[in-house]
Design a protein around this motif. Structure first.
Motif, PDB file in Angstrom:
ATOM      1  N   ILE A 135       1.628  71.980   1.150  1.00  0.00           N
ATOM      2  CA  ILE A 135       0.807  71.657   2.330  1.00  0.00           C
ATOM      3  C   ILE A 135       0.531  70.157   2.403  1.00  0.00           C
ATOM      4  CG2 ILE A 135      -1.597  71.849   3.172  1.00  0.00           C
ATOM      5  CD1 ILE A 135       0.165  74.203   4.037  1.00  0.00           C
ATOM      6  N   LEU A 136       0.208  69.544   1.257  1.00  0.00           N
ATOM      7  CA  LEU A 136      -0.165  68.127   1.246  1.00  0.00           C
ATOM      8  C   LEU A 136       1.029  67.180   1.239  1.00  0.00           C
ATOM      9  CD1 LEU A 136      -3.114  68.270  -1.309  1.00  0.00           C
ATOM     10  CD2 LEU A 136      -3.270  68.099   1.191  1.00  0.00           C
ATOM     11  N   GLU A 137       2.033  67.475   0.431  1.00  0.00           N
ATOM     12  CA  GLU A 137       3.119  66.526   0.195  1.00  0.00           C
ATOM     13  C   GLU A 137       4.369  66.766   1.036  1.00  0.00           C
ATOM     14  OE1 GLU A 137       2.584  63.861  -1.572  1.00  0.00           O
ATOM     15  OE2 GLU A 137       0.587  64.562  -2.150  1.00  0.00           O
ATOM     16  N   VAL A 138       4.672  67.992   1.347  1.00  0.00           N
ATOM     17  CA  VAL A 138       5.885  68.292   2.114  1.00  0.00           C
ATOM     18  C   VAL A 138       5.548  68.405   3.600  1.00  0.00           C
ATOM     19  CG1 VAL A 138       7.793  69.909   2.440  1.00  0.00           C
ATOM     20  CG2 VAL A 138       6.968  69.402   0.127  1.00  0.00           C
ATOM     21  N   LEU A 139       4.641  69.304   3.950  1.00  0.00           N
ATOM     22  CA  LEU A 139       4.252  69.478   5.346  1.00  0.00           C
ATOM     23  C   LEU A 139       3.369  68.327   5.831  1.00  0.00           C
ATOM     24  CD1 LEU A 139       4.471  71.360   7.789  1.00  0.00           C
ATOM     25  CD2 LEU A 139       2.425  72.520   6.959  1.00  0.00           C
ATOM     26  N   ARG A 140       2.668  67.698   4.912  1.00  0.00           N
ATOM     27  CA  ARG A 140       1.753  66.585   5.219  1.00  0.00           C
ATOM     28  C   ARG A 140       0.719  67.005   6.283  1.00  0.00           C
ATOM     29  NH1 ARG A 140       3.358  62.556   2.347  1.00  0.00           N
ATOM     30  NH2 ARG A 140       2.315  60.860   3.429  1.00  0.00           N
ATOM     31  N   LEU A 141       0.106  68.143   6.021  1.00  0.00           N
ATOM     32  CA  LEU A 141      -0.845  68.723   6.972  1.00  0.00           C
ATOM     33  C   LEU A 141      -2.052  67.831   7.261  1.00  0.00           C
ATOM     34  CD1 LEU A 141      -1.155  71.206   8.774  1.00  0.00           C
ATOM     35  CD2 LEU A 141      -2.416  72.301   6.917  1.00  0.00           C
ATOM     36  N   PRO A 142      -2.558  67.043   6.305  1.00  0.00           N
ATOM     37  CA  PRO A 142      -3.688  66.174   6.664  1.00  0.00           C
ATOM     38  C   PRO A 142      -3.360  65.219   7.822  1.00  0.00           C
ATOM     39  CG  PRO A 142      -3.515  66.314   4.295  1.00  0.00           C
ATOM     40  CD  PRO A 142      -2.290  66.989   4.867  1.00  0.00           C
ATOM     41  N   GLU A 143      -2.114  64.795   7.933  1.00  0.00           N
ATOM     42  CA  GLU A 143      -1.717  63.905   9.034  1.00  0.00           C
ATOM     43  C   GLU A 143      -1.523  64.670  10.343  1.00  0.00           C
ATOM     44  OE1 GLU A 143       1.816  61.938   7.686  1.00  0.00           O
ATOM     45  OE2 GLU A 143       0.848  61.334   5.812  1.00  0.00           O
ATOM     46  N   ARG A 144      -1.124  65.911  10.243  1.00  0.00           N
ATOM     47  CA  ARG A 144      -0.810  66.712  11.431  1.00  0.00           C
ATOM     48  C   ARG A 144      -1.999  67.538  11.897  1.00  0.00           C
ATOM     49  NH1 ARG A 144       4.832  69.502   9.974  1.00  0.00           N
ATOM     50  NH2 ARG A 144       4.940  69.720  12.221  1.00  0.00           N
ATOM     51  N   PHE A 145      -2.912  67.827  11.016  1.00  0.00           N
ATOM     52  CA  PHE A 145      -4.100  68.652  11.184  1.00  0.00           C
ATOM     53  C   PHE A 145      -3.777  70.127  11.371  1.00  0.00           C
ATOM     54  CE2 PHE A 145      -7.412  70.712  13.828  1.00  0.00           C
ATOM     55  CZ  PHE A 145      -8.368  70.807  12.845  1.00  0.00           C
ATOM     56  N   GLN A 146      -2.879  70.461  12.300  1.00  0.00           N
ATOM     57  CA  GLN A 146      -2.625  71.878  12.552  1.00  0.00           C
ATOM     58  C   GLN A 146      -1.161  72.112  12.920  1.00  0.00           C
ATOM     59  OE1 GLN A 146      -4.402  73.975  16.067  1.00  0.00           O
ATOM     60  NE2 GLN A 146      -5.440  75.141  14.445  1.00  0.00           N
ATOM     61  N   VAL A 147      -0.624  73.214  12.394  1.00  0.00           N
ATOM     62  CA  VAL A 147       0.715  73.665  12.750  1.00  0.00           C
ATOM     63  C   VAL A 147       0.587  75.125  13.160  1.00  0.00           C
ATOM     64  CG1 VAL A 147       3.053  74.119  11.917  1.00  0.00           C
ATOM     65  CG2 VAL A 147       1.819  72.072  11.127  1.00  0.00           C
TER      66      VAL A 147
ATOM     67  N   PHE B 265      -1.679  82.866  13.782  1.00  0.00           N
ATOM     68  CA  PHE B 265      -1.839  82.335  12.427  1.00  0.00           C
ATOM     69  C   PHE B 265      -1.390  80.888  12.453  1.00  0.00           C
ATOM     70  CE2 PHE B 265       0.057  81.449   8.195  1.00  0.00           C
ATOM     71  CZ  PHE B 265      -1.132  81.430   7.479  1.00  0.00           C
ATOM     72  N   ASP B 266      -2.277  80.011  12.032  1.00  0.00           N
ATOM     73  CA  ASP B 266      -1.999  78.582  12.006  1.00  0.00           C
ATOM     74  C   ASP B 266      -2.207  78.044  10.605  1.00  0.00           C
ATOM     75  OD1 ASP B 266      -1.882  78.794  14.816  1.00  0.00           O
ATOM     76  OD2 ASP B 266      -4.025  78.337  15.001  1.00  0.00           O
ATOM     77  N   LEU B 267      -1.592  76.917  10.332  1.00  0.00           N
ATOM     78  CA  LEU B 267      -1.932  76.121   9.161  1.00  0.00           C
ATOM     79  C   LEU B 267      -2.829  75.010   9.680  1.00  0.00           C
ATOM     80  CD1 LEU B 267       1.547  75.918   7.400  1.00  0.00           C
ATOM     81  CD2 LEU B 267      -0.356  77.471   6.914  1.00  0.00           C
ATOM     82  N   THR B 268      -4.079  75.008   9.249  1.00  0.00           N
ATOM     83  CA  THR B 268      -5.079  74.053   9.715  1.00  0.00           C
ATOM     84  C   THR B 268      -5.701  73.378   8.502  1.00  0.00           C
ATOM     85  OG1 THR B 268      -5.569  75.471  11.611  1.00  0.00           O
ATOM     86  CG2 THR B 268      -7.204  73.781  11.072  1.00  0.00           C
ATOM     87  N   MET B 269      -5.696  72.059   8.474  1.00  0.00           N
ATOM     88  CA  MET B 269      -6.203  71.319   7.317  1.00  0.00           C
ATOM     89  C   MET B 269      -7.722  71.278   7.324  1.00  0.00           C
ATOM     90  SD  MET B 269      -5.113  69.766   4.692  1.00  0.00           S
ATOM     91  CE  MET B 269      -6.430  69.771   3.503  1.00  0.00           C
ATOM     92  N   VAL B 270      -8.307  71.786   6.249  1.00  0.00           N
ATOM     93  CA  VAL B 270      -9.750  71.734   6.049  1.00  0.00           C
ATOM     94  C   VAL B 270     -10.006  71.318   4.606  1.00  0.00           C
ATOM     95  CG1 VAL B 270     -11.890  73.079   5.952  1.00  0.00           C
ATOM     96  CG2 VAL B 270     -10.233  73.511   7.771  1.00  0.00           C
ATOM     97  N   TRP B 271     -10.853  70.326   4.420  1.00  0.00           N
ATOM     98  CA  TRP B 271     -11.302  69.926   3.080  1.00  0.00           C
ATOM     99  C   TRP B 271     -12.671  70.558   2.861  1.00  0.00           C
ATOM    100  CZ3 TRP B 271      -8.013  67.688  -0.140  1.00  0.00           C
ATOM    101  CH2 TRP B 271      -6.935  66.978   0.384  1.00  0.00           C
ATOM    102  N   ASN B 272     -12.747  71.590   2.033  1.00  0.00           N
ATOM    103  CA  ASN B 272     -13.995  72.314   1.782  1.00  0.00           C
ATOM    104  C   ASN B 272     -14.727  71.650   0.619  1.00  0.00           C
ATOM    105  OD1 ASN B 272     -16.065  74.074   1.278  1.00  0.00           O
ATOM    106  ND2 ASN B 272     -14.776  75.897   1.191  1.00  0.00           N
ATOM    107  N   ARG B 273     -15.832  70.996   0.915  1.00  0.00           N
ATOM    108  CA  ARG B 273     -16.609  70.287  -0.109  1.00  0.00           C
ATOM    109  C   ARG B 273     -17.717  71.163  -0.691  1.00  0.00           C
ATOM    110  NH1 ARG B 273     -14.275  65.724  -0.044  1.00  0.00           N
ATOM    111  NH2 ARG B 273     -13.591  64.674   1.829  1.00  0.00           N
TER     112      ARG B 273
END
Length: 165
Positions: A24-36, A46-54
């Protein structure tokens, strides 16, 4: 027997979790795309959506300080220690696998918390405008493990009077 079953399962969950997060982080680079968007059937998707859960489950106890993330990691590792003790005494395969899933998932999220200061969440199911909380492989293993433990406690045939100490 329970450790021989539960520990490899925990390792498998941990590996699947960390590999999926790496992808998710290195290949798809989801943080840059936010959602696929992967599946869009109109009302269901069903989506891939970047969330950083703190925080922890559902974002509870969220915080940004280094002490906060270390505190949550230490708490999770203490829970893992208790679960390992329980795993060593597990009475059946279902309990061993359930505990292994919870342990592997918890360790996967601890690794994220220590590496990134937050847990990498990305799986996003939706029905209409309703979105379930975004989660990851570790979260799924924890939830399914807890559900299996509850089912085992509720539906396992009871002990007879002769077996009760």
């Amino acid at each position: 027997m329970s450790l021989k079953l539960g520990l490899p399962f925990a390792a498998g969950i941990l590996a699947a979790d960390q590999i999926s997060k790496w992808w998710i982080l290195e290949v798809l680079r989801l943080p840059e795309r936010f959602q696929v968007r992967l599946v869009d059937l109109g009302a269901v998707g069903f989506d891939l959506t970047m969330v950083w859960n703190r925080g922890v489950t559902f974002g509870l106890l969220a915080g940004d300080s280094p002490w906060h993330r270390i505190g949550l990691a230490v708490l999770a590792l203490a829970v893992v220690a208790l679960l390992l003790r329980w795993l060593a005494r597990a009475e059946n395969r279902l309990s061993a696998l359930a505990l292994g899933g919870i342990i592997g998932g918890a360790i996967g999220n601890v690794i994220d918390r220590l590496r990134f200061g937050a847990v990498v969440d990305f799986a996003d199911f939706r029905i209409g405008s309703f979105h379930w909380y975004v989660f990851n492989v570790a979260d799924a293993a924890i939830v399914l493990g807890v559900a299996a433990l509850i089912a085992d406690a509720l539906f396992r045939p009871g002990r007879t009077a002769k077996e009760t100490p």
